[in-house]
Design a protein around this motif. Structure first.
Motif, short mmCIF file in Angstrom:
data_model
loop_
_atom_site.label_atom_id
_atom_site.label_comp_id
_atom_site.label_asym_id
_atom_site.label_seq_id
_atom_site.Cartn_x
_atom_site.Cartn_y
_atom_site.Cartn_z
N VAL A 70 36.47 48.14 36.46
CA VAL A 70 37.78 48.78 36.46
C VAL A 70 38.28 48.94 37.90
O VAL A 70 37.54 49.44 38.76
N GLY A 71 39.53 48.51 38.15
CA GLY A 71 40.03 48.59 39.52
C GLY A 71 41.40 49.22 39.66
O GLY A 71 41.78 49.63 40.75
N ASP A 72 42.15 49.32 38.55
CA ASP A 72 43.51 49.84 38.68
C ASP A 72 43.96 50.48 37.37
O ASP A 72 43.20 50.52 36.39
N ALA A 73 45.21 50.95 37.37
CA ALA A 73 45.73 51.66 36.21
C ALA A 73 45.77 50.78 34.96
O ALA A 73 45.54 51.25 33.84
N ALA A 74 46.06 49.49 35.13
CA ALA A 74 46.11 48.59 33.98
C ALA A 74 44.73 48.45 33.35
O ALA A 74 44.59 48.41 32.12
N LEU A 116 29.76 57.75 34.32
CA LEU A 116 30.24 56.59 33.59
C LEU A 116 31.32 55.85 34.38
O LEU A 116 31.34 54.61 34.43
N ALA A 117 32.20 56.61 35.01
CA ALA A 117 33.26 55.99 35.81
C ALA A 117 32.68 55.19 36.97
O ALA A 117 33.17 54.10 37.29
N SER A 118 31.63 55.72 37.57
CA SER A 118 31.02 55.01 38.69
C SER A 118 30.49 53.65 38.26
O SER A 118 30.69 52.64 38.95
N TYR A 119 29.83 53.60 37.11
CA TYR A 119 29.35 52.31 36.62
C TYR A 119 30.51 51.36 36.35
O TYR A 119 30.46 50.17 36.69
N LEU A 120 31.58 51.87 35.74
CA LEU A 120 32.72 51.02 35.40
C LEU A 120 33.44 50.50 36.64
O LEU A 120 33.87 49.35 36.68
N VAL A 121 33.59 51.34 37.63
CA VAL A 121 34.33 50.94 38.83
C VAL A 121 33.48 50.07 39.75
O VAL A 121 33.95 49.05 40.28
N GLU A 122 32.22 50.45 39.94
CA GLU A 122 31.34 49.69 40.83
C GLU A 122 30.89 48.38 40.18
O GLU A 122 30.50 47.44 40.87
N GLU A 130 31.15 53.43 46.98
CA GLU A 130 32.33 53.28 47.82
C GLU A 130 33.58 52.92 47.03
O GLU A 130 34.68 53.43 47.33
N ARG A 131 33.48 52.06 46.04
CA ARG A 131 34.66 51.70 45.25
C ARG A 131 35.12 52.89 44.41
O ARG A 131 36.33 53.12 44.24
N THR A 132 34.17 53.63 43.91
CA THR A 132 34.49 54.81 43.10
C THR A 132 35.26 55.83 43.94
O THR A 132 36.31 56.33 43.52
N LYS A 141 45.93 59.70 40.42
CA LYS A 141 46.50 59.66 39.08
C LYS A 141 45.69 58.72 38.17
O LYS A 141 45.35 59.07 37.03
N THR A 142 45.39 57.55 38.68
CA THR A 142 44.58 56.59 37.91
C THR A 142 43.18 57.13 37.70
O THR A 142 42.59 56.99 36.62
N TRP A 143 42.62 57.76 38.73
CA TRP A 143 41.28 58.33 38.61
C TRP A 143 41.22 59.36 37.48
O TRP A 143 40.32 59.31 36.64
#
Length: 321
Positions: A70-74, A116-122, A130-132, A141-143
């Motif tokens: 996951v990298g952006d709002a979309a 969970l977010a960290s796994y999805l973003v990284e 770092e990406r998280t 807002k997206t976070w």
């Protein structure tokens, strides 16, 4: 445990979690071997993401790996929501376990939104996240939209477990220790609190919260609403209780869980016994109560006989008090 390795041979982790007969047997194995006071559901924190249709796999020696990070709002908007029917095998596992366990309580669990977010973003495990953190700070807002979605997924997964009959639940925020207290309060706490509030709407079972390296976050983690806060080996239980009490003075005496360093289990029995007795002494000074446990997971090459002896020592020592 050798019986676990034998049973899991050739079977991927997530497949095992979604096979009720197998997951039930794995859950029962440590209860039979060690005589522990509660069973912990055999599952994984990324299971609800997998069940919802997010492309990921648990790679041996690496951990969860996400096909499309996951990298952006979309990307956040495209994440599927979990439907209770997608984790019916977990409910079936719990049904089997309740019949087998009798008076032994069953603890269910789930992963907290930040982890969970960290796994999805990284895209997988990360040392620095770092990406998280970049997403968190560059696009709040997206976070928050991401964590709101993950909080609902986690809550739905826990609702399934509660309706199936678990006796307690634990929320794991394994990577929250990577955050400052300020960032935790702003970017994580509201979403973890939503989960604990949602659990309370369904059931009055005990609620446990745990993270690794979260000594500076303990008070804020109690603010999220758990009944018990797990403590890793980096902070003494009496000091942890002081921090927890200061965070929620009106909530009464805190209950702590932990906190034997898993690495100590390789140091020989004399060292293990000394540490167990020290932790029991510290925990005995916590007014709200202490649940003895390791400060994190059992390391794979641990001698299971050591774990059995620890359970016996804890039972013997506390029975004399």
């Amino acid at each position: 445990m050798p019986e676990y390795r034998s049973l899991r041979e050739g079977i991927p982790m997530l497949e095992a979690c979604m096979t009720p007969d197998l997951a039930s047997e794995i859950t029962l194995q440590p209860v039979r071997r060690h005589g522990v006071d509660a069973a912990i559901l055999f599952s994984d924190i990324v299971l609800p993401l997998y069940a919802a249709g997010i492309g990921l796999d648990i790679v041996p020696g690496t951990g969860p790996v996400v096909t499309n990070p996951v990298g952006d709002a979309a990307d956040v908007a495209a994440l599927p929501e979990l439907d209770a029917g997608q984790v019916t095998p977990v409910a079936d596992t719990i049904g089997l376990l309740i019949r087998e366990l009798g008076e032994t309580p069953l603890i269910g669990f789930a992963g907290a939104p930040f982890t969970l977010a960290s796994y999805l973003v990284e895209g997988g495990p990360s040392r620095n996240h770092e990406r998280t953190k970049a997403l968190m700070h560059s696009d709040p807002k997206t976070w928050h939209a991401l964590l709101e979605k993950l909080a609902e997924t986690t809550l739905e997964f826990l609702r399934v477990q509660l309706r199936a009959g678990v006796d307690a639940v634990q929320l794991f925020d394994s990577w929250a220790g990577a955050l400052s207290l300020r960032d935790y309060r702003e970017f994580v706490l509201p979403h973890s609190r939503r989960i604990f509030e949602g659990i309370a709407e369904v059931s009055d079972v005990p609620k446990i919260h745990f993270g690794v390296g979260t000594g500076e976050l303990l008070g804020a983690m109690r603010n999220a609403g758990p009944d018990v806060v797990g403590v890793d080996w980096r902070v003494g239980l009496d000091e942890a209780a002081t921090r927890l009490r200061a965070a929620e003075p009106a909530a009464g005496a805190p209950v702590v869980q932990g906190n034997l360093d898993p690495a100590v289990l390789f140091a020989g029995w004399d060292a293990v016994e000394r540490e167990v007795r020290r932790i029991l002494d510290e925990g005995g000074r916590v007014d709200g109560g202490h649940i003895f446990n390791l400060g994190h997971g059992v390391l794979p090459t641990t001698d299971p006989e050591v774990l059995t002896r620890i359970v016996e020592l804890v039972h013997t020592t506390t029975a004399q008090r």
